[in-house]
Design a protein around this motif. Structure first.
Motif, mmCIF file in Angstrom:
data_model
loop_
_atom_site.group_PDB
_atom_site.id
_atom_site.type_symbol
_atom_site.label_atom_id
_atom_site.label_comp_id
_atom_site.label_asym_id
_atom_site.label_seq_id
_atom_site.Cartn_x
_atom_site.Cartn_y
_atom_site.Cartn_z
ATOM 1 N N VAL A 13 71.439 74.216 55.870
ATOM 2 C CA VAL A 13 70.621 73.010 55.903
ATOM 3 C C VAL A 13 69.196 73.375 56.288
ATOM 4 C CG1 VAL A 13 72.509 71.401 56.381
ATOM 5 C CG2 VAL A 13 71.349 72.502 58.269
ATOM 6 N N ALA A 14 68.249 72.644 55.725
ATOM 7 C CA ALA A 14 66.837 72.908 56.004
ATOM 8 C C ALA A 14 66.161 71.630 56.473
ATOM 9 C CB ALA A 14 66.152 73.442 54.749
ATOM 10 N N ALA A 15 65.121 71.812 57.290
ATOM 11 C CA ALA A 15 64.384 70.667 57.820
ATOM 12 C C ALA A 15 62.920 71.044 58.030
ATOM 13 C CB ALA A 15 65.002 70.209 59.140
ATOM 14 N N HIS A 16 62.097 70.029 58.255
ATOM 15 C CA HIS A 16 60.675 70.244 58.505
ATOM 16 C C HIS A 16 60.437 71.049 59.776
ATOM 17 C CE1 HIS A 16 60.428 66.605 55.923
ATOM 18 N NE2 HIS A 16 59.401 67.274 55.421
ATOM 19 N N ARG A 17 61.331 70.846 60.779
ATOM 20 C CA ARG A 17 61.110 71.484 62.076
ATOM 21 C C ARG A 17 62.446 71.799 62.733
ATOM 22 N NH1 ARG A 17 57.390 67.872 64.329
ATOM 23 N NH2 ARG A 17 59.152 66.494 64.590
ATOM 24 N N LEU A 18 62.517 72.973 63.357
ATOM 25 C CA LEU A 18 63.694 73.398 64.106
ATOM 26 C C LEU A 18 63.288 73.536 65.568
ATOM 27 C CD1 LEU A 18 66.640 74.441 64.113
ATOM 28 C CD2 LEU A 18 65.703 76.722 63.782
ATOM 29 N N ILE A 19 64.022 72.865 66.452
ATOM 30 C CA ILE A 19 63.742 72.906 67.882
ATOM 31 C C ILE A 19 64.801 73.793 68.542
ATOM 32 C CG2 ILE A 19 63.417 71.553 69.991
ATOM 33 C CD1 ILE A 19 61.503 70.774 67.691
ATOM 34 N N THR A 20 64.352 74.860 69.217
ATOM 35 C CA THR A 20 65.255 75.764 69.924
ATOM 36 C C THR A 20 64.823 75.837 71.388
ATOM 37 O OG1 THR A 20 63.983 77.802 69.676
ATOM 38 C CG2 THR A 20 65.395 77.172 67.814
ATOM 39 N N SER A 21 65.596 76.512 72.201
ATOM 40 C CA SER A 21 65.231 76.677 73.608
ATOM 41 C C SER A 21 63.970 77.523 73.755
ATOM 42 C CB SER A 21 66.387 77.302 74.396
ATOM 43 O OG SER A 21 66.712 78.568 73.855
ATOM 44 N N GLU A 22 63.635 78.311 72.726
ATOM 45 C CA GLU A 22 62.434 79.153 72.753
ATOM 46 C C GLU A 22 61.197 78.436 72.229
ATOM 47 O OE1 GLU A 22 65.282 80.645 70.968
ATOM 48 O OE2 GLU A 22 65.962 81.290 72.937
ATOM 49 N N GLY A 23 61.378 77.297 71.563
ATOM 50 C CA GLY A 23 60.246 76.566 71.012
ATOM 51 C C GLY A 23 60.564 75.968 69.655
ATOM 52 N N GLU A 24 59.521 75.712 68.881
ATOM 53 C CA GLU A 24 59.655 75.086 67.564
ATOM 54 C C GLU A 24 59.427 76.093 66.452
ATOM 55 O OE1 GLU A 24 57.344 71.636 66.719
ATOM 56 O OE2 GLU A 24 57.877 70.682 68.617
ATOM 57 N N LEU A 25 60.140 75.889 65.348
ATOM 58 C CA LEU A 25 59.968 76.691 64.154
ATOM 59 C C LEU A 25 59.760 75.722 62.990
ATOM 60 C CD1 LEU A 25 60.106 79.558 62.901
ATOM 61 C CD2 LEU A 25 62.550 79.201 62.625
ATOM 62 N N PRO A 26 58.566 75.713 62.388
ATOM 63 C CA PRO A 26 58.343 74.794 61.266
ATOM 64 C C PRO A 26 59.047 75.286 60.010
ATOM 65 C CG PRO A 26 56.399 76.128 61.643
ATOM 66 C CD PRO A 26 57.381 76.480 62.732
ATOM 67 N N MET A 27 59.471 74.339 59.184
ATOM 68 C CA MET A 27 60.115 74.648 57.905
ATOM 69 C C MET A 27 61.188 75.725 58.090
ATOM 70 S SD MET A 27 58.703 72.518 55.931
ATOM 71 C CE MET A 27 59.164 73.043 54.311
ATOM 72 N N ALA A 28 62.359 75.309 58.522
ATOM 73 C CA ALA A 28 63.418 76.257 58.861
ATOM 74 C C ALA A 28 64.722 75.928 58.149
ATOM 75 C CB ALA A 28 63.646 76.265 60.364
ATOM 76 N N THR A 50 71.208 75.154 49.495
ATOM 77 C CA THR A 50 70.679 74.682 50.771
ATOM 78 C C THR A 50 70.422 73.192 50.681
ATOM 79 O OG1 THR A 50 69.658 76.823 51.198
ATOM 80 C CG2 THR A 50 68.837 74.968 52.468
ATOM 81 N N GLU A 51 70.942 72.463 51.653
ATOM 82 C CA GLU A 51 70.789 71.014 51.713
ATOM 83 C C GLU A 51 69.543 70.676 52.534
ATOM 84 O OE1 GLU A 51 73.211 67.292 53.747
ATOM 85 O OE2 GLU A 51 74.132 69.262 53.652
ATOM 86 N N TRP A 52 68.659 69.870 51.974
ATOM 87 C CA TRP A 52 67.457 69.461 52.688
ATOM 88 C C TRP A 52 67.776 68.183 53.458
ATOM 89 C CZ3 TRP A 52 63.026 71.430 54.121
ATOM 90 C CH2 TRP A 52 62.042 70.569 54.594
ATOM 91 N N VAL A 53 67.654 68.222 54.796
ATOM 92 C CA VAL A 53 67.911 67.030 55.605
ATOM 93 C C VAL A 53 66.626 66.423 56.134
ATOM 94 C CG1 VAL A 53 70.270 67.678 56.227
ATOM 95 C CG2 VAL A 53 68.384 68.361 57.725
ATOM 96 N N GLY A 54 65.528 67.168 56.074
ATOM 97 C CA GLY A 54 64.244 66.657 56.531
ATOM 98 C C GLY A 54 64.200 66.442 58.035
ATOM 99 N N GLY A 55 63.064 65.958 58.511
ATOM 100 C CA GLY A 55 62.919 65.687 59.939
ATOM 101 C C GLY A 55 63.064 66.934 60.783
ATOM 102 N N GLU A 56 63.859 66.819 61.854
ATOM 103 C CA GLU A 56 64.038 67.977 62.718
ATOM 104 C C GLU A 56 65.508 68.226 63.031
ATOM 105 O OE1 GLU A 56 61.595 66.979 66.112
ATOM 106 O OE2 GLU A 56 63.320 66.264 67.219
ATOM 107 N N ILE A 57 65.805 69.490 63.224
ATOM 108 C CA ILE A 57 67.130 69.937 63.663
ATOM 109 C C ILE A 57 66.940 70.512 65.057
ATOM 110 C CG2 ILE A 57 68.994 71.598 63.293
ATOM 111 C CD1 ILE A 57 68.366 71.435 60.275
ATOM 112 N N VAL A 58 67.836 70.138 65.958
ATOM 113 C CA VAL A 58 67.776 70.616 67.335
ATOM 114 C C VAL A 58 68.978 71.525 67.580
ATOM 115 C CG1 VAL A 58 67.779 69.941 69.772
ATOM 116 C CG2 VAL A 58 66.626 68.502 68.086
ATOM 117 N N LEU A 59 68.721 72.725 68.111
ATOM 118 C CA LEU A 59 69.798 73.654 68.458
ATOM 119 C C LEU A 59 70.072 73.576 69.947
ATOM 120 C CD1 LEU A 59 68.917 76.878 66.423
ATOM 121 C CD2 LEU A 59 70.224 74.867 65.717
ATOM 122 N N GLU A 60 71.354 73.454 70.300
ATOM 123 C CA GLU A 60 71.781 73.405 71.696
ATOM 124 C C GLU A 60 73.082 74.181 71.837
ATOM 125 O OE1 GLU A 60 72.256 69.377 72.949
ATOM 126 O OE2 GLU A 60 70.189 68.836 72.479
#
Length: 77
Positions: A13-28, A50-60
């Motif tokens: 899956v892909a999104a505009h932004r990926l949020i991780t504990s280390e920070g943000e990754l644009p277009m991930a 690859t499925e485009w979901v848009g917005g942001e994905i948060v990793l936890e």
């Protein structure tokens, strides 16, 4: 990261932004097998299957230490 076994249901899956504990990754893009994140990286261009979901994905990490991906508050499996 290692794979979760042979024949496991895999999803990319892909999104505009990926949020991780280390920070943000644009277009991930995030690779998921059996609900567990197996890899993530910057999206350089179109990737097959690859499925485009848009917005942001948060990793936890869950209580067992497995990395999980959430989109709109919902677990991606």
């Amino acid at each position: 990261m290692k794979s979760e076994g042979n024949g496991a249901r895999r999803r990319k899956v892909a999104a505009h932004r990926l949020i991780t504990s280390e920070g943000e990754l644009p277009m991930a893009v995030v690779e998921i097998a059996c609900g567990v994140v197996t890899a993530y990286r910057h999206l350089d261009g179109e990737e097959p299957f690859t499925e485009w979901v848009g917005g942001e994905i948060v990793l936890e990490r869950d209580i067992h230490g497995r990395l999980r991906a959430f989109h709109g508050g919902r677990l991606l499996e």
